[in-house]
Structure formats: structure tokens, C-alpha cells
Design an enzyme around this catalytic site. Structure first.
Site, short mmCIF file in Angstrom:
data_model
loop_
_atom_site.label_atom_id
_atom_site.label_comp_id
_atom_site.label_asym_id
_atom_site.label_seq_id
_atom_site.Cartn_x
_atom_site.Cartn_y
_atom_site.Cartn_z
N HIS A 120 0.83 -1.22 0.00
CA HIS A 120 0.00 0.00 0.00
C HIS A 120 0.85 1.26 0.00
CE1 HIS A 120 -3.47 -2.58 1.81
NE2 HIS A 120 -3.29 -2.78 0.52
N SER A 194 -3.38 -8.73 10.94
CA SER A 194 -4.24 -8.26 9.86
C SER A 194 -5.61 -8.93 9.95
CB SER A 194 -3.63 -8.58 8.49
OG SER A 194 -4.49 -8.08 7.46
N1 APR Z 1 -0.93 -7.83 17.98
C1 APR Z 1 -1.47 -8.64 17.03
N2 APR Z 1 -2.61 -8.34 16.36
C2 APR Z 1 -3.22 -7.18 16.67
C3 APR Z 1 -2.72 -6.29 17.64
C4 APR Z 1 -1.53 -6.66 18.32
N3 APR Z 1 -0.98 -5.88 19.27
N4 APR Z 1 -3.57 -5.22 17.72
C5 APR Z 1 -4.55 -5.44 16.79
N5 APR Z 1 -4.35 -6.61 16.18
C6 APR Z 1 -5.15 -7.21 15.11
C7 APR Z 1 -6.63 -6.94 15.17
O1 APR Z 1 -7.28 -7.98 15.86
C8 APR Z 1 -7.03 -6.95 13.69
O2 APR Z 1 -7.48 -8.24 13.28
O3 APR Z 1 -4.69 -6.62 13.91
C9 APR Z 1 -5.74 -6.62 12.94
C10 APR Z 1 -5.76 -5.26 12.30
O4 APR Z 1 -6.76 -5.30 11.30
P1 APR Z 1 -7.10 -3.95 10.49
O5 APR Z 1 -7.25 -2.83 11.44
O6 APR Z 1 -8.22 -4.29 9.55
O7 APR Z 1 -5.77 -3.66 9.66
P2 APR Z 1 -5.29 -4.32 8.30
O8 APR Z 1 -5.69 -5.75 8.22
O9 APR Z 1 -3.85 -3.99 8.15
O10 APR Z 1 -6.12 -3.47 7.20
C11 APR Z 1 -5.81 -3.70 5.84
O11 APR Z 1 -7.22 -1.83 5.25
O12 APR Z 1 -7.96 0.31 5.58
C12 APR Z 1 -7.12 -0.46 4.82
O13 APR Z 1 -5.19 0.28 3.73
C13 APR Z 1 -5.69 -0.04 4.99
O14 APR Z 1 -3.70 -1.44 4.95
C14 APR Z 1 -4.99 -1.29 5.52
C15 APR Z 1 -5.93 -2.40 5.08
#
Ligand code: APR
Ligand code: ZN
Length: 255
Positions: A120, A194
């Protein structure tokens, strides 16, 4: 509390890997103080992604994107946490061959990871959408710190956009192709932090699985893709990954 045995199983899988690949999302940077997007206090609960993080929103009103970025300003300069360092150590040991990240915070590189595929993009470069002038982040750091919306220094346009992938934009083709190749080659594929709901990034774990990789999940809660993982470690990446890296180091020393 994670079963010690599950962390050990994951450690063994990674220690014996010929081509381990890590795939990370916002959750790996949560312990660096950068908010995630989803979950109870996720950014998309407070902001409308269409308005602040889509290309049509940016073209309609770039100020909304920049005000969202200003609100995160002090978080954009966070420090890597033990999870980032653990992955860099595993790369140093010759086990991790690539980190595929959805994050734009550049914390993997700052923790020492060399092969980082930023699906991204990142804030390091900006482009004027009108005259195509390319800029470095350093060209606008002062405006950013004064919370002024950047204007093109050549044509005066308000449409100066960081090279991050907004909703409605394609991923950088060369990075995506490399990430698909790495997912195909992985014999161990580790997803960290993620929700696996945003495509095409979320396709990569399925590609790795279909090509025979052993699948490990490190996430604070279950994901929609849990059924494809061989080992699931629910907890904080900053606590689990250093444990895994320690197990791998001990196994390497014994062998
Ligand atoms: N350790 C491990 N996992 C964690 C922690 C932690 N300390 N804190 C949060 N999480 C987990 C949450 O449970 C969640 O499932 O990380 C995940 C984050 O998910 P999202 O907030 O959806 O982030 P991501 O998957 O990176 O989003 C993908 O969405 O909005 C777009 O471009 C943006 O790159 C991003 C994409
Ligand atoms: Zn311009």
C-alpha cells in the site's frame, strides 16, 4: 495465555523453513502506538474511509485526507516495536526471505528488515496529480508539521498526494507481482496483525496456502481466514514474535 506448545510448534516450523515469508497489517504496529483500522477503537469507527482514504474523496477534497493525516501525525513517526525487530532478526538469520506489508509506516525498514514489499506504498514520496512533479517527504515536512495542506511548488495545485494506495487505486504492479511470487515460493507463511478483509492483499495468504505453505497466524483476535492456518496464536505480536525468534535462535544454536 498462549499455549507454550503452540509457540514452540510455530518456532519449529519457522526454524526449519527454507523460505519463510511474513505478511503484516496494522496490528503489528499497534504496540508502537499506531491505531489499527478495524476493531472497537479502529480508525474507521471515527473517520469515513471514503472521505479520508479514497482516491475519489481525495480528488473531491484533499483537505479531508490531509486533516486525517495531521490527526495521526505524531503516530506516523512511531518507533518499531519488538515484533518488527523479531522479524528483522529472523531475516538476519537467513530464515525470513521477505516481509509483505500493508502498512505505510516504514517500521519494518526502521527495525532493520531489508526485503520489504509495501503493498500500500508509503509516505516517503508524493506526486502532484496535475503536473506530475515528484516530491520527497522531506520537501513537505515543514508544511506537514504546521498542518498546512501541501501545494505543488511548481504548478500551485492542491492535489499533491503521497504515494500511498487509497481505496479505488491499484496497488503498485511491480510490488504486487513480487509479493505474489514470494507467496508462491513460501514454505512457511506467517500473517501478523491483519483482519485479512482488504483485497487484493488478503489474497496472498490463500495463494501461499494453495502452493503448499505451512500457515501461521499471529493476531489478537480470530480472522475471517482462520480456517487456512495450521497454527493460530491469538495475542500481542510484540509478545509472541520475540518468543518465536528466541525459540528459533535456540534451535539454530543446537543444530
Ligand atoms: N498484535 C497482534 N494483532 C493485533 C494487535 C496486536 N498488538 N492489535 C490489533 N491486532 C489485530 C486486530 O485484531 C485486527 O485483526 O490486527 C488486525 C488489524 O486489522 P485492520 O485494522 O483491519 O488492519 P489491516 O488488516 O492492516 O487493514 C488492511 O485496510 O484500511 C485499509 O489500507 C488499509 O492497509 C490497511 C488495510
Ligand atoms: Zn504540480
Amino acid at each position: 495465555m498462549i499455549e507454550r506448545s503452540s509457540v514452540e510448534i510455530a518456532g519449529r516450523m519457522i526454524a526449519n523453513a527454507k523460505h519463510a515469508v511474513f505478511f503484516t497489517g496494522a496490528g503489528i504496529s499497534a504496540e508502537s502506538g499506531i491505531p489499527t483500522f478495524r476493531g472497537e477503537d479502529g480508525l474507521w469507527k471515527k473517520y469515513d474511509p471514503e472521505e479520508v482514504a479514497s482516491i475519489w474523496g481525495f480528488r473531491r477534497n484533499p483537505r479531508a485526507f490531509w486533516e486525517f493525516s495531521f490527526a495521526l501525525r505524531n503516530k506516523l513517526f512511531a518507533e518499531p516495536n519488538p515484533a518488527h525487530y523479531a522479524i528483522a532478526e529472523l531475516e538476519e538469520m537467513g530464515i525470513v526471505k521477505a516481509v509483505i506489508t500493508q502498512n505505510i509506516d516504514m517500521l519494518h525498514q526502521r527495525a532493520g528488515s531489508k526485503k520489504v514489499l509495501e503493498l500500500h506504498g508509503s509516505m516517503s514520496k508524493l506526486d502532484c496529480l496535475e503536473c506530475k512533479k515528484e516530491y520527497d517527504w522531506g520537501d513537505y515536512i515543514e508544511e506537514f508539521n504546521r498542518e498546512e495542506v501541501p501545494r505543488c511548488k511548481v504548478c500551485g495545485s492542491w492535489f499533491v498526494k503521497p504515494r500511498v494506495v487509497l481505496f479505488g487505486e491499484p496497488l503498485p504492479r511491480d510490488v504486487l507481482e513480487q509479493a505474489i511470487e514470494e507467496s508462491r515460493m513460501a514454505d512457511v507463511f506467517v500473517v501478523v496483525g491483519s483482519s485479512l478483509v482488504v483485497y487484493p492483499a488478503a489474497e496472498l495468504p490463500y495463494i501461499a496456502k494453495s502452493c503448499g505453505a505451512k500457515m501461521i497466524l499471529v493476531n489478537s483476535e480470530p480472522t475471517v481466514a482462520d480456517h487456512i492456518f495450521d497454527v493460530k496464536l491469538y495475542g500481542k505480536a510484540g509478545e509472541i514474535l520475540p518468543q518465536i525468534s528466541k525459540i528459533v535462535k535456540e534451535m539454530k544454536q543446537k543444530s
